[in-house]
Motif scaffolding. Sequence first.
Motif, short mmCIF file in Angstrom:
data_model
loop_
_atom_site.label_atom_id
_atom_site.label_comp_id
_atom_site.label_asym_id
_atom_site.label_seq_id
_atom_site.Cartn_x
_atom_site.Cartn_y
_atom_site.Cartn_z
N LEU A 74 6.08 4.65 1.48
CA LEU A 74 7.28 5.27 1.47
C LEU A 74 7.18 6.80 0.99
CD1 LEU A 74 10.21 4.08 2.40
CD2 LEU A 74 9.41 4.90 3.51
N ALA A 75 6.19 6.43 -0.29
CA ALA A 75 5.63 7.62 -1.25
C ALA A 75 4.96 8.63 -0.45
CB ALA A 75 5.48 6.63 -2.61
N LYS A 76 3.65 7.73 -0.03
CA LYS A 76 2.38 8.29 0.55
C LYS A 76 2.59 9.07 1.50
CE LYS A 76 -2.30 6.51 -0.41
NZ LYS A 76 -2.69 5.77 -0.13
N ARG A 77 3.91 8.99 2.49
CA ARG A 77 3.71 9.03 3.76
C ARG A 77 5.20 9.27 4.44
NH1 ARG A 77 -1.15 6.39 7.58
NH2 ARG A 77 -2.01 5.34 5.93
N GLY A 78 6.69 8.90 3.78
CA GLY A 78 7.53 9.58 4.00
C GLY A 78 7.78 8.52 5.54
N GLU A 79 8.86 8.55 6.04
CA GLU A 79 9.66 7.95 7.29
C GLU A 79 8.81 8.16 8.24
OE1 GLU A 79 14.11 6.86 6.12
OE2 GLU A 79 13.48 9.23 7.64
N ASP B 199 7.28 -0.69 -5.55
CA ASP B 199 5.41 -1.17 -5.77
C ASP B 199 5.72 -1.98 -5.61
OD1 ASP B 199 3.13 -1.17 -6.89
OD2 ASP B 199 3.68 -2.49 -8.28
N THR B 200 5.93 -1.90 -3.73
CA THR B 200 5.61 -2.52 -2.71
C THR B 200 5.04 -2.31 -1.28
OG1 THR B 200 8.23 -2.03 -1.69
CG2 THR B 200 8.10 -4.29 -2.89
N ILE C 102 9.27 0.40 11.85
CA ILE C 102 8.86 1.19 11.09
C ILE C 102 10.30 1.42 9.72
CG2 ILE C 102 11.55 3.30 11.74
CD1 ILE C 102 10.34 2.33 14.45
N ALA C 103 9.00 2.36 8.35
CA ALA C 103 9.53 2.73 7.77
C ALA C 103 11.34 3.32 7.43
CB ALA C 103 8.37 2.75 6.31
#
Length: 142
Positions: free
Chosen positions: A74-79, A67-68, A10-11
């Motif tokens: 997270l930047a694209k889809r969120g948590e 950049d990982t 889970i991010a």
Amino acid sequence: MLLRIDHVGIACENLDEKIAYYEATFGVTVVSREVNEEQGVKEAMLHVADGEGGGSYIQLLEPLGPDTPVGKFLAKRGEGLHHIAYGVRDITAAMEQIGGSGVRLLDERPRHGAMGTSIAFLHPKDVGGVLTELVESPPRPS
Ligand code: MC0
């Protein structure tokens, strides 16, 4: 070939806050915390149950930078749910079998995962949109 669900990854933006939330809400406890530079994460494993060949865990993942893999996610889809990981007995054999069926392997050889495991990822586009990880646990002390 699959022994059990080893973990769900889970991010999250803030590892400490998310650990506190899972402990308070589900009564699970952290059994391991690590920084994995190769994978670009700091992570915690929270124990859920024991199964064939190893345990089942919730894995909370905070990126070490934008950049990982988890930073980009997270930047694209969120948590949210980042990947699912299945326990296997022999990761090299599983990679050969699954790779031989046409699924793209994101790792040419097993890499170092949480708690001494060997891991390899499968491309989400070849697994119905689900980033999938194979996990071979180290032998349990007898
Ligand atoms: C990206 N995509 C995903 C996804 N990440 N789909 C489902 N679940 C995910 N987590 C989709 C994107 O939306 C995009 O689809 C396509 O895959 C390509 O993504 P991208 O953003 O253009 O490309 P990248 O450069 O972000 O690469 C994505 C990829 C990468 C999955 C190949 O993140 C990777 O190699 N991941 C494996 C390693 C990893 O995730 N490590 C962190 C956990 P569209 O339709 O937009 O083209 S380490 C870990 O968990 C260890 C510590 C452990 O378990 O012990």
